[in-house]
Design an enzyme around this catalytic site. Structure first.
Site, PDB file in Angstrom:
ATOM      1  N   ASP A   1      53.845  44.011  43.926  1.00 17.28           N
ATOM      2  CA  ASP A   1      53.697  43.777  45.355  1.00 17.28           C
ATOM      3  C   ASP A   1      54.999  43.291  45.989  1.00 17.28           C
ATOM      4  OD1 ASP A   1      53.441  41.526  43.752  1.00 17.28           O
ATOM      5  OD2 ASP A   1      52.109  40.476  45.120  1.00 17.28           O
TER       6      ASP A   1
ATOM      7  N   ASP B   1      38.801  39.049  41.699  1.00 15.80           N
ATOM      8  CA  ASP B   1      38.217  37.718  41.920  1.00 15.80           C
ATOM      9  C   ASP B   1      38.269  37.292  43.381  1.00 15.80           C
ATOM     10  OD1 ASP B   1      40.980  37.715  41.599  1.00 15.80           O
ATOM     11  OD2 ASP B   1      41.060  35.625  40.989  1.00 15.80           O
TER      12      ASP B   1
ATOM     13  N   ASP C   1      42.093  42.132  44.582  1.00 18.05           N
ATOM     14  CA  ASP C   1      41.911  41.829  43.166  1.00 18.05           C
ATOM     15  C   ASP C   1      40.447  41.505  42.906  1.00 18.05           C
ATOM     16  OD1 ASP C   1      44.556  42.241  42.610  1.00 18.05           O
ATOM     17  OD2 ASP C   1      45.104  40.120  42.545  1.00 18.05           O
TER      18      ASP C   1
ATOM     19  N   ASP D   1      40.455  50.412  34.469  1.00 20.28           N
ATOM     20  CA  ASP D   1      41.090  50.615  33.166  1.00 20.28           C
ATOM     21  C   ASP D   1      40.389  49.828  32.066  1.00 20.28           C
ATOM     22  OD1 ASP D   1      43.061  52.228  34.303  1.00 20.28           O
ATOM     23  OD2 ASP D   1      44.464  50.575  34.599  1.00 20.28           O
TER      24      ASP D   1
END
Length: 421
Positions: free
Chosen positions: A243, A151, A149, A93
């Site tokens: 989550d 990172d 994710d 996005d």
């Protein structure tokens, strides 16, 4: 008279709040006790021939992650898994140069024979991370997905150490792995965060899972059975901790979870105070939203005993307790000024007992990790200071979570810096 009335009301509020806090912290003592009883129990990895490994989709929800996206793509492209059974979705996005970097890296790996990485772009960033994952799920044809994710760096053998568990248990919905740290030693803030995170991932999550208590996915480093995702209603942006919401919906539908503390996925800890505050406030808001949304369904569930429901409520209320801590801080000077403590029940021994629980969890976690574990514990004073200083920030996050259902909150991402130890 009015001052006396105020003092007595303040004393009553203090005693009631202190008792709630003692019960809440005591629930972590239960987790610590469970952990010490089951800490040597480890599930046996099922033996699955490589030819029989099921297909899986790696989902990478991304928004403006120029600093870390190439590292993530490289790690996923190097995963040791049959190429015909692996699909990687980059659900992007981004509004900055991240998209260009993704296209370049996909082309790089395509030139080297890795042809199963796809870039997905949504028309709009609706629903934030939950919306991205839902969009990716609509494009998924495999029976399993894994989420990372930006990172985090999945190790090369990650899928071989996790996917086979699904083949042995058709009711297994989630396999969650432990977060490790790429930058524990960046500064005092990261060292302090690592103590808290290790306590959560080594002691608390293991105890919840092995004790058959409600637990949740941790947002990244987890794998889902797609059938369970659909059965639980799929990803939802009703809360900004999607989550946790999905986890409780799946648990209350009767699905099982598995936590693997021995399988680690390293990720970044926020190295700056402002980044840490953004992360903590988001988690506080999202967990409060989940408490409001899922507390009643949990209490009505026939799956859990009253004691396990209480532990589940404590899990959902981890940040909702922060305003109560702030209230006790505020009331203390007033009660001292009014000389009220000698007239109140003596809760000192109880406070002293439960006050040992958090340090005991952190000490246990570092001892389990091994190495220079006592040296790592030197960060505990910083951890204590940060925890106390974060109460106001987290209280604000909790208050942000007290809104009417259906109102979508902005998902403020934690800044990433591509830091390594």
């Amino acid at each position: 008279m009015i001052i006396d009335a105020i003092l007595y009301l303040a004393a009553a509020a203090y005693v009631l709040g202190a008792l709630v806090l003692i019960v809440f912290v005591g629930s972590f003592g239960v987790l610590l006790a469970i952990y010490w009883m089951i800490r040597r129990e480890s599930p046996q990895l099922p033996v699955v021939p490589t030819a029989d490994l099921p297909a899986i989709t790696i989902q990478l929800p991304v928004f403006n992650e120029a600093h870390v996206i190439e590292r993530l793509l490289d790690a996923c492209a190097r995963l040791d898994y049959p190429p015909g059974q692996l699909h990687i979705q980059v659900i992007d996005d981004s509004t900055d140069e991240t998209t260009r970097l993704i296209r370049q890296r996909i082309a790089y790996w395509q030139d080297r024979g890795v042809s199963y990485i796809d870039l997905l772009r949504r028309p709009a960033r609706s629903g934030y991370k939950a919306g991205a994952l839902a969009y990716g799920l609509s494009q998924t044809t495999t029976d399993y997905i894994a989420v990372f994710d930006a990172d985090f760096i999945p190790p090369r053998d990650f899928l071989h150490r996790t996917v086979p568990y699904f083949t042995a248990n058709p009711n297994l919905a989630l396999v969650q792995t432990r977060w490790n740290h790429l930058n524990r030693n960046t500064n005092g803030l990261t060292r302090a965060q690592a103590l808290t995170m290790d306590g959560h991932f080594i002691v608390e999550q293991t105890a919840r899972n092995r004790g058959q208590l409600p637990m949740s996915m941790n947002g990244t480093g987890g794998l889902w059975r797609v059938a369970a995702l659909h059965d639980a209603g799929g990803w939802s942006s009703d809360t900004i901790t999607e989550d946790l919401d999905l986890s409780y919906r799946a648990l209350l539908r009767g699905w099982e979870f598995l936590y693997l503390p021995d399988v680690t996925v390293p990720g970044e800890l926020p190295p700056q105070v402002q980044a840490y505050k953004i992360q903590q406030r988001r988690w506080a808001t999202g967990m409060t939203e989940n408490l409001i949304k899922n507390a009643i369904p949990l209490l009505r569930s026939r799956r859990y005993s009253p004691g396990k429901k209480l532990m589940g409520l404590a899990h959902l209320a981890q940040y909702a307790i922060q305003p109560l801590i702030l209230l006790l801080f505020v009331l203390t000077p007033l009660l001292l000024w009014g000389d009220m403590f000698p007239r109140m029940p003596n809760l000192g021994p109880l406070f002293g007992a439960v006050g040992l629980i958090a340090p005991a969890i952190m000490i246990t976690a570092q001892w389990e990790i091994g190495g220079n574990w006592m040296q790592r514990l030197l960060a505990f004073p910083v951890q204590f200071i940060i925890g106390a200083a974060a109460v106001l920030n987290n209280t604000w996050g909790v208050l942000n979570g007290l809104h009417r259902p259906g109102v979508e909150r902005e998902f403020k991402r934690t800044p990433k810096f591509r830091l390594m130890q």
